[in-house]
Design a protein around this motif. Structure first.
Motif, PDB file in Angstrom:
ATOM      1  N   THR A  45       8.082  16.400  89.796  1.00 45.73           N
ATOM      2  CA  THR A  45       7.767  17.823  89.646  1.00 45.73           C
ATOM      3  C   THR A  45       7.511  18.477  91.002  1.00 45.73           C
ATOM      4  N   LEU A  46       7.086  17.679  91.973  1.00 50.30           N
ATOM      5  CA  LEU A  46       6.828  18.196  93.314  1.00 50.30           C
ATOM      6  C   LEU A  46       7.951  17.778  94.259  1.00 50.30           C
ATOM      7  N   TRP A  47       8.124  18.579  95.301  1.00 46.66           N
ATOM      8  CA  TRP A  47       9.135  18.245  96.315  1.00 46.66           C
ATOM      9  C   TRP A  47       8.909  16.823  96.824  1.00 46.66           C
ATOM     10  N   ASP A  51       6.800  23.973  97.172  1.00 44.31           N
ATOM     11  CA  ASP A  51       6.270  22.621  96.999  1.00 44.31           C
ATOM     12  C   ASP A  51       6.571  22.087  95.607  1.00 44.31           C
ATOM     13  N   LEU A  52       6.571  22.999  94.630  1.00 48.90           N
ATOM     14  CA  LEU A  52       6.941  22.623  93.268  1.00 48.90           C
ATOM     15  C   LEU A  52       8.454  22.717  93.129  1.00 48.90           C
ATOM     16  N   LEU A  53       9.054  21.671  92.548  1.00 50.58           N
ATOM     17  CA  LEU A  53      10.490  21.767  92.306  1.00 50.58           C
ATOM     18  C   LEU A  53      10.746  22.902  91.320  1.00 50.58           C
ATOM     19  N   ARG A 100       8.219  21.491 105.907  1.00 49.85           N
ATOM     20  CA  ARG A 100       8.979  22.509 106.641  1.00 49.85           C
ATOM     21  C   ARG A 100       7.996  23.425 107.337  1.00 49.85           C
ATOM     22  N   THR A 144      11.064  26.934 100.929  1.00 49.89           N
ATOM     23  CA  THR A 144      11.176  25.761 100.075  1.00 49.89           C
ATOM     24  C   THR A 144       9.861  25.593  99.337  1.00 49.89           C
TER      25      THR A 144
END
Lengths: 454, 262
Positions: free
Chosen positions: B5-7, A442-444, B22, A440
């Motif tokens: 922009t970040l999770w 960290d940046l979408l 995670r 996963t």
């Protein structure tokens, strides 16, 4: 006609099939609440012995809920496939268990399913240990399709469950993205609405469909409203992939849910007519759970696990894409603790699979039950070994709308990794394309960050 | 707010446990222990009790008990929680609107929110011409105790304000169940439910407005439950890029049952 068996020098007599099944059931609080549980451990094992000697054919002659009074009984008996039943027609319940463990394989079980009744598989489960429930279920293969393929060997799918206490679209969208980032959503992206208002239903359906369409996700969406509300949404042209409904194992419990077989048939026909599935037309989604009939005072003196299996007869009539027992949701008066929830979850899964259903389980508990995360880890792992079709994925295992704990997206990752399972193949390809195959970021992913949903 | 922009930016949009991080396939230690702490608090909340004298002072209510002997008996025997204790007497008030305030599965939210909701509801009902009976506080009670109370009063309708089962993020949630012509034997399909009334969920004002709308609709329909559809339009909360906009028919509604003290 009565049944009997002798245990420790005492002869135990059971008046009818209903009592025999109830007394043979491993203890759970709901059967005690209903007053149908065995009075002693000795009586229980006597019932199990008598049940093991009962020919499977007997279940075609004695109904646990009267045929005349109950459309579920009529459905079970009128749709029984005698030809499919033939390979096991000579067996007793005990002989059936032995045959399942020793000889049955996936093709034989798929062919047999229409010949089995809910009461037969319920009886079987009562003389099974947990390892039998796991081993027999693991032999079953049930494959369904809508926009992807569920239930293939080596796969384990996740329902992404982004529930929000007020159906706030941003809250839902953020949870959907979180789940996708953690590999969930191949079974369905399915929201339980906080209110069943059709306006609201259409709005949430539109949001989910927009997300799915924008990212071209090979999955299906669902808002788990009452079937009558979904029918209205379909009349208004809302993007309904799957019709959802909670169902039970008697006509009276379905009455209490506000549904009937004819209403479900109407909704099924309406969903089929939309032709939204690209790979297949399995377009129904059902949820069940032991104890619902007693909760609605609609149990006819039948034990809760047998009634649960009867709900599966309702489900299979409509060739669903997904069925799951919400096993620990109902509360401690039906399943008191982790031990009872664990056994019930494995029973429901095996019985559903033997009846030909794409069976998932909501591995879950409420805060008034004697259960915790350790119990869920154990049940999830056992179900993974048993080949469960799908489980739930809720952010951090905490459903903030329904106020219970289910499995998390992380749990889905864990069980897939621990057992070497993959998502549905079409969804696995999509995850890889999005860069979400095994980590996963960290940046979408850029596409998600700029989608205009948040 | 700017687009995420970040999770971890997802956390801005929901109270759900998103973007927890995670470690391998598991939860980072802090997130794992946050969960354990919340579960411990929820377990304790299940065993919380209504402060009956305080609530009675605020509501001017009379107090009844269910037939459940204690909390454990309440948890294991929902049938007892639906019945009134033997010997309970309520003065008949034919045709009234009955309000029941019940502890359900967690007393905290009811304790905090029932007084304001009962005040707003009573005013709204009286303005609509209802004879509103003094509220009844019910302890160790399930939703259906409203049927027994409603029948004893001869009420035309009953609203049961009840503590919902505590979740990890909401220890203070209240639900309301509305039942037309209450009497023992009513099914859940014959009720309408409004749930998640709490700070951060549905506000007391919103819940009161929704309930008053349902009461009026139920009065003209002569029924509650799946037959009563909520035609209240929903206020748009978000413009998605492809909003659903084929609203040709009148909107319709049915409330789902929510987890609570049934």
């Amino acid at each position: 006609m009565g049944f009997s068996a002798t245990v420790g020098g005492t002869r135990h007599v059971f008046a009818d099939l209903r009592q025999l099944l109830a007394c043979a059931t491993p203890f759970r609080s709901g059967d005690a609440l209903a007053g149908v549980a065995a009075a002693s451990a000795a009586q229980r094992v006597a019932a199990q012995r008598a049940l093991a000697d009962l020919p499977l054919r007997h279940f075609l002659d004695e109904a646990v809920v009267p045929y005349e009074a109950d459309e579920v009984t009529r459905l079970i008996l009128d749709s029984h496939d005698a030809a499919a039943f033939a390979p096991v027609a000579h067996l007793t319940v005990g002989g059936f268990r032995d045959w399942l463990l020793a000889e049955a394989d996936a093709p034989a079980l798929a062919a047999l399913a229409p010949g089995l009744t809910p009461e037969m598989v319920a009886a079987l489960s009562k003389i099974c240990r947990l390892q039998d429930l796991v081993a027999i279920a693991a032999k079953c293969r049930v494959t369904t399709r809508f926009r992807n393929t569920l239930g293939l060997p080596g796969t384990l799918s996740i329902r992404l469950q982004p529930n929000d206490p007020v159906d706030d679209p941003k809250g839902i969208a953020a949870q959907v993205l979180d789940g996708l980032l953690l590999g969930a959503g191949d079974a369905v992206i399915g929201v339980n609405p906080a209110t069943d208002n059709v306006d609201n239903l259409c709005r949430v359906l539109g949001l989910l469909d927009a997300v799915r369409d924008r990212y071209a996700i090979p999955t299906q969406t669902c808002v788990l409203a009452h079937v009558t509300t979904t029918l209205l949404a379909m009349q208004r042209g809302a993007p309904v992939d799957l019709v959802f409904q909670s169902i039970g194992g008697t006509q009276a419990v379905n009455d209490s849910f506000g549904v009937s077989l004819s209403l479900l048939a109407e909704a099924h026909a309406a969903a089929l007519s939309l032709k939204r599935g690209t790979l297949g037309d399995n377009c129904m989604y059902f949820e069940t759970g032991q104890g619902s009939a007693l909760s609605a005072d609609a149990h006819h003196g039948v034990d809760q696990q047998t009634l649960e299996c009867r709900a599966y007869a309702v489900a299979r009539r409509f060739r669903p894409l997904l069925v799951n027992s919400v096993v620990g949701f109902i509360g401690p008066e039906y399943l008191f603790d982790g031990k009872q929830i664990t056994r019930a979850g494995l029973e429901d899964h095996m019985c559903g699979k033997l009846l030909g259903l794409p069976m998932g389980v909501d591995v879950c508990y409420t805060n008034h039950a004697e259960a915790d995360q350790d119990d869920m880890d154990a049940l999830l792992t056992l179900l993974g070994v048993a080949g469960v079709t799908y489980v739930m994925g809720v952010p951090g295992a905490d459903d903030t709308m329904l106020a219970y704990q289910s499995t998390s997206f992380h749990d889905g990752l864990y069980v897939r990794a621990a057992l070497g399972k993959k998502p549905a193949p079409e969804f696995a390809v999509w995850l890889h394309r999005m860069g979400l195959g095994d980590r996963t970021p960290d940046l979408l992913p850029p596409a998600m960050a700029t989608a205009g949903l948040l | 707010m700017s687009a995420p922009t970040l999770w971890r930016d997802l956390r801005r949009f929901t109270a759900a446990r998103v973007a927890l991080g995670r470690v391998g396939n598991g939860l980072p230690t802090a997130a794992h222990l946050d969960f354990q702490e919340a579960h411990a608090q929820a377990r304790d909340a299940v065993w919380s009790k209504l402060d009956v004298p305080a609530l009675q002072a605020a509501l001017g209510a009379q107090v009844v008990a269910s037939a459940a002997p204690d909390r454990r008996g309440y948890l294991l025997r929902p049938d007892l929680g639906r019945r009134l204790a033997e010997g309970t007497v309520l003065a008949p008030r034919p045709g009234c609107f009955a309000i029941v305030v019940a502890d359900g599965l967690c007393a905290t939210g009811v304790q905090a929110q029932a007084p304001a909701l009962v005040a707003a509801l009573s005013a709204g009902l009286q303005a609509a011409g209802w004879d509103v009976a003094p509220p009844v506080i019910a302890t160790q009670a399930r939703v259906a105790i409203g049927d027994a109370i409603g029948q004893a009063l001869g009420a035309a309708m009953v609203a049961v304000l009840i503590g919902e089962r505590p979740g990890l993020s909401a220890l203070d949630s209240m639900g309301i169940y509305l039942t037309h012509a209450p009497r023992p034997g009513r099914t859940d399909a014959e009720r309408n439910c409004i749930s998640n009334i709490r700070p951060g969920g549905l506000s007391v004002a919103e819940a009161t407005a929704k309930l008053l709308w349902l009461v009026a609709a139920a009065r003209s329909l002569g029924a509650t439950g799946v037959a009563l559809k909520d035609e209240q339009p929903v206020v748009p909360l978000l413009e998605v890029e492809r909003p659903f906009e084929n609203a040709a028919d009148p909107p319709v509604f049915s409330e789902v049952s929510q987890p609570d003290g049934r």
